[in-house]
Design a protein around this motif. Structure first.
Motif, PDB file in Angstrom:
ATOM      1  N   GLU A 113      13.354   1.511  -2.733  1.00  0.00           N
ATOM      2  CA  GLU A 113      13.011   0.731  -1.539  1.00  0.00           C
ATOM      3  C   GLU A 113      11.507   0.792  -1.247  1.00  0.00           C
ATOM      4  N   LEU A 114      10.920   1.982  -1.347  1.00  0.00           N
ATOM      5  CA  LEU A 114       9.487   2.119  -1.094  1.00  0.00           C
ATOM      6  C   LEU A 114       8.662   1.430  -2.180  1.00  0.00           C
ATOM      7  N   ALA A 115       9.089   1.543  -3.422  1.00  0.00           N
ATOM      8  CA  ALA A 115       8.366   0.884  -4.512  1.00  0.00           C
ATOM      9  C   ALA A 115       8.340  -0.626  -4.296  1.00  0.00           C
ATOM     10  N   ILE A 116       9.467  -1.183  -3.912  1.00  0.00           N
ATOM     11  CA  ILE A 116       9.533  -2.633  -3.679  1.00  0.00           C
ATOM     12  C   ILE A 116       8.659  -3.018  -2.491  1.00  0.00           C
ATOM     13  N   ARG A 117       8.756  -2.259  -1.416  1.00  0.00           N
ATOM     14  CA  ARG A 117       7.959  -2.567  -0.230  1.00  0.00           C
ATOM     15  C   ARG A 117       6.462  -2.486  -0.538  1.00  0.00           C
ATOM     16  N   HIS A 118       6.031  -1.418  -1.197  1.00  0.00           N
ATOM     17  CA  HIS A 118       4.612  -1.276  -1.530  1.00  0.00           C
ATOM     18  C   HIS A 118       4.144  -2.367  -2.490  1.00  0.00           C
ATOM     19  N   PHE A 119       5.001  -2.730  -3.429  1.00  0.00           N
ATOM     20  CA  PHE A 119       4.662  -3.792  -4.374  1.00  0.00           C
ATOM     21  C   PHE A 119       4.445  -5.116  -3.637  1.00  0.00           C
ATOM     22  N   LEU A 120       5.354  -5.435  -2.715  1.00  0.00           N
ATOM     23  CA  LEU A 120       5.234  -6.685  -1.958  1.00  0.00           C
ATOM     24  C   LEU A 120       3.981  -6.678  -1.083  1.00  0.00           C
TER      25      LEU A 120
END
Length: 187
Positions: A113-120
């Motif tokens: 979840e954090l990886a996706i959020r930071h990527f976005l």
């Protein structure tokens, strides 16, 4: 939302355990790779939402794969190594999260979840920087074109700007293109 995940690890038992854990958490594992080259190929063909890569793999290591794909999708590294140089390399490659083996199932969801959020967020910031750079480039060209028009036709700054603006509207071209044409014509 059920994210589509690719996993890459040269150890079959790790891949099995990781797939079962991810699927148990509601994620969909859309591909599994035994080495870095296979991971890179699968990412290009199946376009997963997230890639979880082992750092040390045959053919191509996880950091090298991450460097090639981190601009397209969030990458999480899974590794038994927590060496400072590897962490630095992961950060420089654009890796969004770092999990150590043996991984705990409860750590997977927060990492994903954090990886996706930071990527976005990073993608959005990169897009904004690109837009601002383009605007700055346009302003520089318009300023240069205005100066040339002012000198060549004895115009005020406002008159030169309006002339560029009018040409832009008349030709249905962006002001940047008009300014480039003025510069080519008058330099």
């Amino acid at each position: 939302m059920s994210f589509r995940i690719l996993i890459a690890d040269d150890e079959p038992l790790i891949r099995i355990d990781l797939r079962e854990s991810l699927e148990g958490l509601g994620y969909k594992v859309v591909g599994e790779a035994r080495d870095g080259r296979e991971a890179l190929d699968l990412i290009g063909r199946i376009h997963p939402d997230v890639a979880i890569l082992d750092i040390k793999m045959p053919q191509m290591d996880g950091i090298t794969v991450a460097k090639k794909v981190a601009s397209r999708l969030p990458v999480i590294l899974l590794t038994a190594y927590s060496d400072k140089n590897l962490i630095k390399g992961a950060r420089e490659a654009g890796v969004m999260a770092y999990l150590t083996k043996p991984f705990r199932e409860k750590d997977l969801t927060p990492a994903i979840e954090l990886a996706i959020r930071h990527f976005l967020e990073e993608s959005s910031l990169n897009e904004r920087v690109k837009q601002l750079s383009e605007q700055l480039e346009t302003r520089k060209l318009v300023e240069r074109a205005k100066g040339l028009l002012m000198k060549a036709h004895n115009l005020s700054e406002g008159e030169a700007y309006r002339r560029i603006q009018q040409m832009s509207m008349k030709k249905n071209k962006p002001m940047k293109e008009v300014a480039e044409a003025v510069i080519l014509m008058l330099e």
